[in-house]
Design a protein around this motif. Structure first.
Motif, mmCIF file in Angstrom:
data_model
loop_
_atom_site.group_PDB
_atom_site.id
_atom_site.type_symbol
_atom_site.label_atom_id
_atom_site.label_comp_id
_atom_site.label_asym_id
_atom_site.label_seq_id
_atom_site.Cartn_x
_atom_site.Cartn_y
_atom_site.Cartn_z
ATOM 1 N N ALA A 96 0.805 -1.216 0.000
ATOM 2 C CA ALA A 96 0.000 0.000 0.000
ATOM 3 C C ALA A 96 0.836 1.262 0.000
ATOM 4 C CB ALA A 96 -0.880 0.009 1.240
ATOM 5 N N CYS A 97 0.169 2.341 -0.343
ATOM 6 C CA CYS A 97 0.735 3.666 -0.106
ATOM 7 C C CYS A 97 0.506 3.962 1.368
ATOM 8 C CB CYS A 97 0.010 4.710 -0.938
ATOM 9 S SG CYS A 97 0.250 4.508 -2.698
ATOM 10 N N TRP A 98 1.482 4.541 2.026
ATOM 11 C CA TRP A 98 1.303 4.801 3.437
ATOM 12 C C TRP A 98 2.103 6.017 3.860
ATOM 13 C CZ3 TRP A 98 5.550 4.600 6.679
ATOM 14 C CH2 TRP A 98 6.696 4.011 6.141
ATOM 15 N N GLN A 99 1.650 6.588 4.946
ATOM 16 C CA GLN A 99 2.336 7.696 5.611
ATOM 17 C C GLN A 99 2.534 7.273 7.058
ATOM 18 O OE1 GLN A 99 3.539 10.879 4.827
ATOM 19 N NE2 GLN A 99 4.188 10.942 6.958
ATOM 20 N N GLN A 100 3.753 7.351 7.531
ATOM 21 C CA GLN A 100 4.041 6.978 8.912
ATOM 22 C C GLN A 100 4.737 8.130 9.601
ATOM 23 O OE1 GLN A 100 6.210 3.338 9.461
ATOM 24 N NE2 GLN A 100 6.733 3.842 11.566
ATOM 25 N N ASP A 101 4.217 8.490 10.769
ATOM 26 C CA ASP A 101 4.828 9.526 11.598
ATOM 27 C C ASP A 101 5.139 8.911 12.951
ATOM 28 O OD1 ASP A 101 4.573 11.791 9.759
ATOM 29 O OD2 ASP A 101 2.424 11.477 10.031
ATOM 30 N N ASP A 102 6.418 8.880 13.306
ATOM 31 C CA ASP A 102 6.872 8.306 14.571
ATOM 32 C C ASP A 102 7.236 9.418 15.541
ATOM 33 O OD1 ASP A 102 6.814 5.793 13.290
ATOM 34 O OD2 ASP A 102 8.922 5.928 12.736
ATOM 35 N N VAL A 103 6.893 9.222 16.804
ATOM 36 C CA VAL A 103 7.348 10.093 17.886
ATOM 37 C C VAL A 103 8.059 9.188 18.879
ATOM 38 C CG1 VAL A 103 6.681 11.689 19.727
ATOM 39 C CG2 VAL A 103 5.432 11.702 17.547
ATOM 40 N N ILE A 104 9.327 9.505 19.151
ATOM 41 C CA ILE A 104 10.182 8.620 19.936
ATOM 42 C C ILE A 104 10.872 9.402 21.045
ATOM 43 C CG2 ILE A 104 12.230 7.145 19.821
ATOM 44 C CD1 ILE A 104 11.554 6.858 16.773
ATOM 45 N N SER A 105 10.905 8.812 22.241
ATOM 46 C CA SER A 105 11.729 9.383 23.303
ATOM 47 C C SER A 105 12.644 8.283 23.829
ATOM 48 C CB SER A 105 10.890 9.982 24.429
ATOM 49 O OG SER A 105 10.295 8.981 25.220
ATOM 50 N N ILE A 106 13.894 8.657 24.065
ATOM 51 C CA ILE A 106 14.900 7.721 24.550
ATOM 52 C C ILE A 106 15.474 8.299 25.840
ATOM 53 C CG2 ILE A 106 17.056 6.516 24.035
ATOM 54 C CD1 ILE A 106 16.481 7.070 21.037
ATOM 55 N N SER A 157 17.540 13.101 28.067
ATOM 56 C CA SER A 157 17.620 12.121 26.995
ATOM 57 C C SER A 157 18.974 12.256 26.322
ATOM 58 C CB SER A 157 16.490 12.328 25.974
ATOM 59 O OG SER A 157 16.606 13.582 25.361
ATOM 60 N N PRO A 158 19.407 11.207 25.641
ATOM 61 C CA PRO A 158 20.654 11.365 24.895
ATOM 62 C C PRO A 158 20.438 12.383 23.780
ATOM 63 C CG PRO A 158 19.595 9.285 24.353
ATOM 64 C CD PRO A 158 18.814 9.891 25.463
ATOM 65 N N GLN A 159 21.484 13.090 23.464
ATOM 66 C CA GLN A 159 21.394 14.017 22.340
ATOM 67 C C GLN A 159 21.527 13.206 21.053
ATOM 68 O OE1 GLN A 159 24.548 16.942 21.894
ATOM 69 N NE2 GLN A 159 23.037 18.458 21.261
ATOM 70 N N ILE A 160 20.747 13.553 20.060
ATOM 71 C CA ILE A 160 20.789 12.870 18.772
ATOM 72 C C ILE A 160 21.388 13.860 17.789
ATOM 73 C CG2 ILE A 160 19.396 11.774 16.986
ATOM 74 C CD1 ILE A 160 17.396 11.334 19.510
ATOM 75 N N VAL A 161 22.523 13.470 17.185
ATOM 76 C CA VAL A 161 23.236 14.394 16.312
ATOM 77 C C VAL A 161 23.477 13.759 14.945
ATOM 78 C CG1 VAL A 161 24.358 15.611 18.225
ATOM 79 C CG2 VAL A 161 25.527 13.690 17.146
ATOM 80 N N ASP A 162 23.556 14.621 13.927
ATOM 81 C CA ASP A 162 23.827 14.141 12.570
ATOM 82 C C ASP A 162 25.333 13.998 12.364
ATOM 83 O OD1 ASP A 162 24.823 16.713 12.060
ATOM 84 O OD2 ASP A 162 23.100 17.314 10.854
ATOM 85 N N GLY A 172 27.538 16.709 13.625
ATOM 86 C CA GLY A 172 27.496 17.027 15.044
ATOM 87 C C GLY A 172 26.376 17.977 15.423
ATOM 88 N N ILE A 173 25.446 18.218 14.519
ATOM 89 C CA ILE A 173 24.328 19.128 14.775
ATOM 90 C C ILE A 173 23.171 18.348 15.391
ATOM 91 C CG2 ILE A 173 22.636 20.685 13.701
ATOM 92 C CD1 ILE A 173 24.815 21.215 11.538
ATOM 93 N N ALA A 174 22.629 18.879 16.489
ATOM 94 C CA ALA A 174 21.524 18.222 17.178
ATOM 95 C C ALA A 174 20.299 18.123 16.272
ATOM 96 C CB ALA A 174 21.173 18.979 18.453
ATOM 97 N N VAL A 175 19.623 16.988 16.337
ATOM 98 C CA VAL A 175 18.452 16.717 15.509
ATOM 99 C C VAL A 175 17.263 16.432 16.425
ATOM 100 C CG1 VAL A 175 17.467 15.102 13.843
ATOM 101 C CG2 VAL A 175 19.869 15.738 13.676
ATOM 102 N N THR A 176 16.129 17.060 16.134
ATOM 103 C CA THR A 176 14.910 16.769 16.880
ATOM 104 C C THR A 176 13.822 16.202 15.982
ATOM 105 O OG1 THR A 176 14.103 19.033 16.617
ATOM 106 C CG2 THR A 176 15.339 18.533 18.637
ATOM 107 N N ARG A 177 14.009 16.316 14.660
ATOM 108 C CA ARG A 177 13.013 15.803 13.716
ATOM 109 C C ARG A 177 13.690 15.434 12.397
ATOM 110 N NH1 ARG A 177 7.680 15.332 12.575
ATOM 111 N NH2 ARG A 177 7.023 15.759 10.461
ATOM 112 N N ILE A 178 13.210 14.332 11.810
ATOM 113 C CA ILE A 178 13.642 13.919 10.482
ATOM 114 C C ILE A 178 12.382 13.923 9.628
ATOM 115 C CG2 ILE A 178 14.762 12.143 9.105
ATOM 116 C CD1 ILE A 178 15.819 11.000 11.826
ATOM 117 N N ASP A 179 12.320 14.806 8.647
ATOM 118 C CA ASP A 179 11.116 14.918 7.830
ATOM 119 C C ASP A 179 11.057 13.915 6.700
ATOM 120 O OD1 ASP A 179 9.670 16.996 9.106
ATOM 121 O OD2 ASP A 179 11.156 18.414 8.373
ATOM 122 N N ASP A 180 12.177 13.517 6.177
ATOM 123 C CA ASP A 180 12.201 12.576 5.064
ATOM 124 C C ASP A 180 13.268 11.536 5.357
ATOM 125 O OD1 ASP A 180 11.727 11.363 2.649
ATOM 126 O OD2 ASP A 180 12.834 12.841 1.471
#
Length: 174
Positions: free
Chosen positions: A20-30, A145-150, A153-161
């Motif tokens: 199927a065609c689908w759209q998924q949006d995840d919200v995650i906390s670590i 929470s752990p920092q998530i970096v690309d 080394g830049i902090a990331v809070t959202r990945i759109d694609d």
């Protein structure tokens, strides 16, 4: 460590997206101790699928994910087209079993942890049309929470694609 958090939602998305065609949006906390809470909102927009087909596939994947050590709940918010499914769960990235093809946690020889989000594709399935996935990272109730970096080394809070080639480092502070 071969554990990964968002793989639960990813497995469900993989199964659904194969047909199927689908759209998924995840919200995650670590949390700093590796505890993960997540919610995945999935919308299946392929009008050629029946609810029963989508239910069967999602149930199979949720069963497999649960066997890997994740606590999962599934709730249908629409059993009419377009089908809408909420999946939530929790586990500990240091304790769950097995990596999967659509999510990955890796630990390098220096002790750094990395997470990869892999978009769903299936070249052998003619029914596969398209998918889109986003991931938002939130702070757990503990406030830490752990920092998530690309890779820069830049902090990331959202990945759109979601892009399979991109790894994000989890920086756990002592």
């Amino acid at each position: 460590m071969t554990r990964m958090l968002p793989r639960i939602a990813a497995l469900i998305a993989m199964a659904i997206s194969m047909a199927a065609c689908w759209q998924q949006d995840d919200v995650i906390s670590i949390a700093p101790d590796g505890h993960v809470d997540f919610t995945s909102s999935i919308v299946v927009t392929d009008d050629e699928l029946t609810f029963e087909q989508v239910e069967e596939v999602s149930s199979d994947f949720i069963s497999d994910i649960s066997k890997s050590g994740w606590n999962i709940t599934k709730k249908w918010t629409s059993k009419e087209w377009p089908y809408r499914l909420e999946v939530s769960g929790n586990g500990n990235i240091f304790e769950v079993k097995e990596n999967i093809k659509v999510f990955g946690f890796e630990k390098d020889e220096d002790g750094n942890y990395f997470i990869r989000f892999i978009p769903i594709t299936n070249k052998d399935d003619n029914r596969f049309k398209s998918s889109n996935r986003s991931v938002t990272f939130t702070t757990p109730p503990s406030g830490h929470s752990p920092q998530i970096v690309d890779s820069n080394g830049i902090a990331v809070t959202r990945i759109d694609d979601v892009n399979a080639k991109t790894k994000f480092r989890l920086v756990f502070k002592p």
